[in-house]
Design a protein around this motif. Structure first.
Motif, short mmCIF file in Angstrom:
data_model
loop_
_atom_site.label_atom_id
_atom_site.label_comp_id
_atom_site.label_asym_id
_atom_site.label_seq_id
_atom_site.Cartn_x
_atom_site.Cartn_y
_atom_site.Cartn_z
N HIS A 61 0.85 -1.19 0.00
CA HIS A 61 0.00 0.00 0.00
C HIS A 61 0.89 1.24 0.00
N PHE A 62 0.39 2.30 -0.62
CA PHE A 62 1.14 3.55 -0.75
C PHE A 62 0.35 4.71 -0.16
N PRO A 63 1.06 5.76 0.26
CA PRO A 63 0.39 6.97 0.76
C PRO A 63 -0.17 7.78 -0.42
N VAL A 64 -1.43 7.62 -0.70
CA VAL A 64 -2.02 8.22 -1.90
C VAL A 64 -2.07 9.74 -1.85
N ARG A 65 -1.95 10.33 -0.69
CA ARG A 65 -1.95 11.80 -0.59
C ARG A 65 -0.60 12.40 -0.95
N TRP A 66 0.44 11.58 -1.05
CA TRP A 66 1.78 12.08 -1.33
C TRP A 66 2.00 12.39 -2.80
N ASP A 67 1.32 11.69 -3.67
CA ASP A 67 1.56 11.87 -5.10
C ASP A 67 0.31 11.43 -5.85
N PRO A 68 -0.14 12.21 -6.84
CA PRO A 68 -1.35 11.83 -7.57
C PRO A 68 -1.19 10.55 -8.38
N PHE A 69 0.03 10.09 -8.56
CA PHE A 69 0.25 8.88 -9.35
C PHE A 69 0.46 7.64 -8.49
N PHE A 70 0.43 7.79 -7.18
CA PHE A 70 0.41 6.63 -6.30
C PHE A 70 -1.02 6.13 -6.22
N THR A 71 -1.17 4.84 -6.26
CA THR A 71 -2.48 4.23 -6.02
C THR A 71 -2.43 3.53 -4.66
N ASP A 72 -3.58 3.15 -4.17
CA ASP A 72 -3.65 2.55 -2.84
C ASP A 72 -2.71 1.36 -2.72
N TYR A 73 -2.64 0.56 -3.75
CA TYR A 73 -1.78 -0.62 -3.74
C TYR A 73 -1.02 -0.65 -5.05
N MET A 74 0.29 -0.78 -4.96
CA MET A 74 1.12 -0.81 -6.17
C MET A 74 2.08 -1.99 -6.12
N THR A 75 2.24 -2.61 -7.28
CA THR A 75 3.21 -3.70 -7.40
C THR A 75 4.56 -3.12 -7.80
N VAL A 76 5.57 -3.96 -7.77
CA VAL A 76 6.90 -3.53 -8.21
C VAL A 76 6.83 -3.11 -9.68
N GLU A 77 6.11 -3.85 -10.49
CA GLU A 77 5.96 -3.46 -11.89
C GLU A 77 5.36 -2.06 -12.00
N GLN A 78 4.30 -1.79 -11.27
CA GLN A 78 3.67 -0.47 -11.32
C GLN A 78 4.62 0.61 -10.82
N LEU A 79 5.44 0.28 -9.84
CA LEU A 79 6.40 1.24 -9.33
C LEU A 79 7.45 1.59 -10.39
N TYR A 80 7.89 0.62 -11.16
CA TYR A 80 8.83 0.91 -12.25
C TYR A 80 8.20 1.85 -13.29
N ARG A 81 6.90 1.78 -13.45
CA ARG A 81 6.22 2.61 -14.44
C ARG A 81 5.83 3.99 -13.88
N TYR A 82 5.77 4.10 -12.57
CA TYR A 82 5.35 5.34 -11.91
C TYR A 82 6.18 6.58 -12.29
N PRO A 83 7.53 6.52 -12.23
CA PRO A 83 8.26 7.79 -12.37
C PRO A 83 8.10 8.45 -13.74
N ARG A 84 7.79 7.68 -14.76
CA ARG A 84 7.59 8.31 -16.07
C ARG A 84 6.33 9.17 -16.06
N ARG A 85 5.29 8.70 -15.40
CA ARG A 85 4.06 9.50 -15.30
C ARG A 85 4.35 10.79 -14.54
N HIS A 86 5.09 10.68 -13.45
CA HIS A 86 5.51 11.82 -12.64
C HIS A 86 6.35 12.78 -13.48
N PHE A 87 7.31 12.25 -14.22
CA PHE A 87 8.19 13.03 -15.09
C PHE A 87 7.39 13.79 -16.14
N ASP A 88 6.50 13.08 -16.82
CA ASP A 88 5.71 13.71 -17.89
C ASP A 88 4.78 14.80 -17.35
N PHE A 89 4.20 14.56 -16.19
CA PHE A 89 3.34 15.56 -15.57
C PHE A 89 4.11 16.85 -15.31
N HIS A 90 5.27 16.72 -14.69
CA HIS A 90 6.05 17.91 -14.36
C HIS A 90 6.70 18.52 -15.60
#
Length: 176
Positions: free
Chosen positions: A140-169
């Motif tokens: 489980h992840f702290p969903v209030r910390w980042d709009p791209f965190f979901t309540d539950y994330m797998t390692v695969e989803q975590l590898y994909r997360y920073p690109r969404r963060h990068f593109d947003f910013h």
């Protein structure tokens, strides 16, 4: 993705490389005035925001370790941990802002690209060693910390997360 399904490591690796190339392109075309200009929708300058975009990938390396630990604890441990982190969101937000602003002084426009190259290489090596079982572990992840965190994330989803963060910013940069 259901457990047991193979993960497309090639797509994740290509995504990491696209981010690396993209950062170098941004660094290469920005002028001194561009780096010092305020970004759109944040309190950071463009240089600070670029570091924050790199920081998203730095955080993934630490979160991968955290998933390995918390995914082995009794059920509910990661949920309680995520709730505690969510409760500390105001503190996190301030540390996140100030930390990126200060760190951009060390990993500035001249050092940021080389540092990002090392981070991406590290993530690429780690990804290549992951088993499918590893990639399906989660927490489980702290969903209030980042709009791209979901309540539950797998390692695969975590590898994909920073690109969404990068593109947003990236859309918040005010580079000419």
């Amino acid at each position: 993705m259901p457990e047991g399904q193979p993960v497309d490591r090639g797509a994740i690796a290509a995504d990491l490389e696209r981010a690396r190339r993209s950062l170098h392109e941004l660094l290469g075309r920005a002028s001194a005035e561009d780096f010092d200009r305020r970004s759109n929708g944040t309190r950071w300058t463009n240089e600070q925001l670029l570091f924050h975009m790199v920081f998203g990938y730095m955080v993934v390396r630490r979160l991968l370790l955290l998933i390995r630990v918390l995914s082995r604890l009794p059920y509910g441990a990661s949920r309680r941990f995520a709730r505690a982190l969510d409760a500390a969101t105001p503190v996190f937000d301030e540390v996140n802002y100030r930390g990126s602003a200060l760190a951009a002084r060390v990993y500035d426009r001249r050092r940021m690209g080389r540092h990002f190259d090392r981070i991406i290489a590290s993530l690429q090596r780690r990804l290549a060693r992951e088993t499918d079982a590893d990639l399906h572990r989660g927490m489980h992840f702290p969903v209030r910390w980042d709009p791209f965190f979901t309540d539950y994330m797998t390692v695969e989803q975590l590898y994909r997360y920073p690109r969404r963060h990068f593109d947003f910013h990236r859309r918040q940069l005010t580079l000419d």
